[in-house]
Design a protein around this motif. Sequence first.
Motif, short mmCIF file in Angstrom:
data_model
loop_
_atom_site.label_atom_id
_atom_site.label_comp_id
_atom_site.label_asym_id
_atom_site.label_seq_id
_atom_site.Cartn_x
_atom_site.Cartn_y
_atom_site.Cartn_z
N TYR A 16 43.31 65.45 18.49
CA TYR A 16 44.30 65.61 19.54
C TYR A 16 43.88 65.49 20.86
CZ TYR A 16 47.53 68.89 22.31
OH TYR A 16 48.32 69.39 23.12
N ASP A 50 45.50 73.41 25.18
CA ASP A 50 45.43 73.01 23.92
C ASP A 50 45.39 73.95 22.82
OD1 ASP A 50 44.53 70.43 25.02
OD2 ASP A 50 42.52 70.84 24.94
N SER A 54 48.18 74.54 20.08
CA SER A 54 48.05 74.27 18.60
C SER A 54 48.07 75.53 17.91
CB SER A 54 46.45 74.31 18.52
OG SER A 54 45.79 75.29 18.93
N VAL A 125 53.33 66.71 20.03
CA VAL A 125 51.88 65.96 19.58
C VAL A 125 51.19 66.71 18.79
CG1 VAL A 125 49.91 64.86 20.18
CG2 VAL A 125 52.01 64.26 21.21
N ALA A 126 50.93 67.95 19.04
CA ALA A 126 50.04 69.11 18.37
C ALA A 126 50.70 69.37 17.03
CB ALA A 126 49.85 70.32 19.03
N THR A 129 50.43 65.95 14.75
CA THR A 129 49.38 65.76 14.29
C THR A 129 48.79 66.74 13.20
OG1 THR A 129 48.80 64.88 16.51
CG2 THR A 129 46.94 65.18 15.05
N SER A 153 40.29 74.77 14.77
CA SER A 153 40.86 74.10 15.53
C SER A 153 39.78 74.24 16.76
CB SER A 153 41.99 74.46 15.74
OG SER A 153 42.88 74.36 14.76
#
Length: 213
Positions: A16, A50, A54, A125-126, A129, A153
Amino acid sequence: MTASMLFGAFLAALLYVLIPGPAFLALLGIGAGQGGKAGALFLGGHLAGDLVWSTLALVAIVGAKTIGTLVFDVLGLFCGVYLAWIGWSALTARRRTEGEAMVTVERPLRRGLIFGLTNPKGYPVALATFTALLASSSNALEFKALPTLLGASFCGFLIADVILVSIIGAGLVRRFYRRHELAIVRASGLLFMGFAVQAVWHAAPGLFGWRKS
């Protein structure tokens, strides 16, 4: 909790961060113009975003599992389509205009924080993925596993950030990236397409009644 789940969360977080995108390009510009320290500050701020995206992605994935496998399969299918769209956009990307000026960022930590929290692509996107890499372990996903998955993570984010900080600002890296930017973007597009295939592969059996009960 299985080793494959932990590795999937770790790898999803690592990729990511490492796969070229808006934040990667912003970091490259800051590192090239202001050095590794400014780039590290930018990443430190971006880490907050992030973690937020996530966390939301993992909550959505685990929540879908507790509701039922159908929701998870539909989620996986949509994520696969989204990843395929990103991959296709990267594969068909055109070379940008040469000679674009580097922008000096006075407060890279604050810029990274704002960039990470307001990136409109951060959550999808997180989600896509993490879904692609955890789909094979969907039956074992529970809310009690969230802290451990977030820990894995976080390790992935930190290692990815260390890798980026270690390479940004180097003249050789800047020249290589500018010379091969289009190839790098298209290679990342192939990776996204691979994730798309994986996501759809795991979603299709449940959607079409092929999965054994």
